[in-house]
Design an enzyme around this catalytic site. Sequence first.
Site, mmCIF file in Angstrom:
data_model
loop_
_atom_site.group_PDB
_atom_site.id
_atom_site.type_symbol
_atom_site.label_atom_id
_atom_site.label_comp_id
_atom_site.label_asym_id
_atom_site.label_seq_id
_atom_site.Cartn_x
_atom_site.Cartn_y
_atom_site.Cartn_z
ATOM 1 N N HIS A 277 20.062 -88.017 14.284
ATOM 2 C CA HIS A 277 20.418 -89.315 14.881
ATOM 3 C C HIS A 277 20.124 -90.449 13.909
ATOM 4 O O HIS A 277 20.950 -91.347 13.721
ATOM 5 C CB HIS A 277 19.639 -89.512 16.184
ATOM 6 N N GLU A 278 18.936 -90.420 13.282
ATOM 7 C CA GLU A 278 18.586 -91.469 12.316
ATOM 8 C C GLU A 278 19.533 -91.445 11.120
ATOM 9 O O GLU A 278 19.933 -92.500 10.613
ATOM 10 C CB GLU A 278 17.133 -91.295 11.858
ATOM 11 N N HIS A 281 22.765 -93.252 11.811
ATOM 12 C CA HIS A 281 22.772 -94.696 11.569
ATOM 13 C C HIS A 281 23.143 -94.993 10.117
ATOM 14 O O HIS A 281 23.890 -95.928 9.827
ATOM 15 C CB HIS A 281 21.392 -95.289 11.874
ATOM 16 N N GLU A 355 23.900 -96.975 18.758
ATOM 17 C CA GLU A 355 23.121 -95.834 19.236
ATOM 18 C C GLU A 355 24.028 -94.713 19.732
ATOM 19 O O GLU A 355 23.763 -93.528 19.467
ATOM 20 C CB GLU A 355 22.159 -96.276 20.341
ATOM 21 N N ASP A 359 24.171 -90.997 18.150
ATOM 22 C CA ASP A 359 24.035 -89.823 19.019
ATOM 23 C C ASP A 359 25.198 -88.863 18.803
ATOM 24 O O ASP A 359 25.003 -87.637 18.690
ATOM 25 C CB ASP A 359 24.000 -90.255 20.487
#
Length: 414
Positions: A277-278, A281, A355, A359
């Site tokens: 997930h990070e 980004h 976000e 995801d």
Amino acid sequence: MTWFALGVLILLALKAAAQLWLEHLNRGHVLAHAHAIPEAVRGFIDEAAYGKSVAYTLARNQVERCELLWDAALLGWLVFSGVLPWLFQWTTARWGESAWVLAGFLLAVGVLFSFTGLPWSWYHQFRLEERFGFNTTTLRLWLVDRVKGFGLAILLGYPLLALILKTVEWTGAAWWLWSWAVLLTFQLLMAVLAPALILPLFNKFAPLPEGPLKARLLALAERTRFRAQSIQVMDGSRRSKHSNAFFTGFGRLRKIVLFDTLVQQLSEPELEAVLAHEIGHYKRKHIPKMLVISALGSLTGFFILSVLAREPWFPRSFGFSPGSLVPSLLLFVLLSNLFTFWFAPLANLWSRKHEYEADAYAAEVMGSPGDLIGALRKLTEKNLSNLTPHPAYSTFYYSHPTLLERDRALRKPA
């Protein structure tokens, strides 16, 4: 009282009223759902854990209402009591109006203003967080953290403020553009240096030990072509049982950081999903996008300040004599949130979009959303997150979608 000062007073009251209303709505919404676990999460959270999350949310709500009233009253007193013009006049009469003196005045006001938040910070840590089992820090460590924070504010903030004020002297009418460039350069420099020089002042970082978890995370970084200098574990448990993961630095200096509490709470596949997930980004270029928007926002702020600083009525509205930029700068910083607060839903909408995208990237990289959903559910339970916030409240305050919203989005067919 001038028309502008009256407008500011009305806006201050409106903002406080809106915040109280949002807190009231959220409290009522949580209470309305307190007796029944939401169907979507019944499989992973029991009644005791859900009841504790409701109690934690309601306790935070009560403290936040008191705190926002305090903040509104304090801001109103600072702006309308005449104490700031008196302090400015006393400072300049005693020490003159050099950039270093004026920077010291601004820094002193900022430090004194932040002192008023210390009792609330203490209460949050040693009463609220302690009551619900999150606090792991000591009073000594808490005090040391505050001393370090104020020391950094002086060490870094004082020269920066002086440089900005000297830039105003050197550059004439275009001072706002050059001052913005100075601030932007400082922020970018701190983004590079902070991981190596500032974060270690507050936390200890250790390389993730060799083993299956490290091999799994390095394989993920290789698979996603995410360059990182190292994977480190931060001792977040020294202060709290809350958990997180992030990466810092740029390029080859980038480091992946995991809270030790996160490593303890999640399985290896779930940790991999959180890191994915990070990385999402990074891959979706959210960070440079946020930097650009932040830079444009600060540029707009400097321009508006330059316009207000040319108008004698602006400082006079609050008891200052016109002629110096510093009172206008101070007033602008103190009052700007009365205006930007109303744009929070737009900023949060954009953040929540990011976000969802991160995801979706994680689910794609992992091959399914299952591990990320499991991680989000565990983190929600461990952190006693509010599962049923009022939509209006989350619109104004939540930069992340709620668990139920993220769960639905991840399960939605592509």
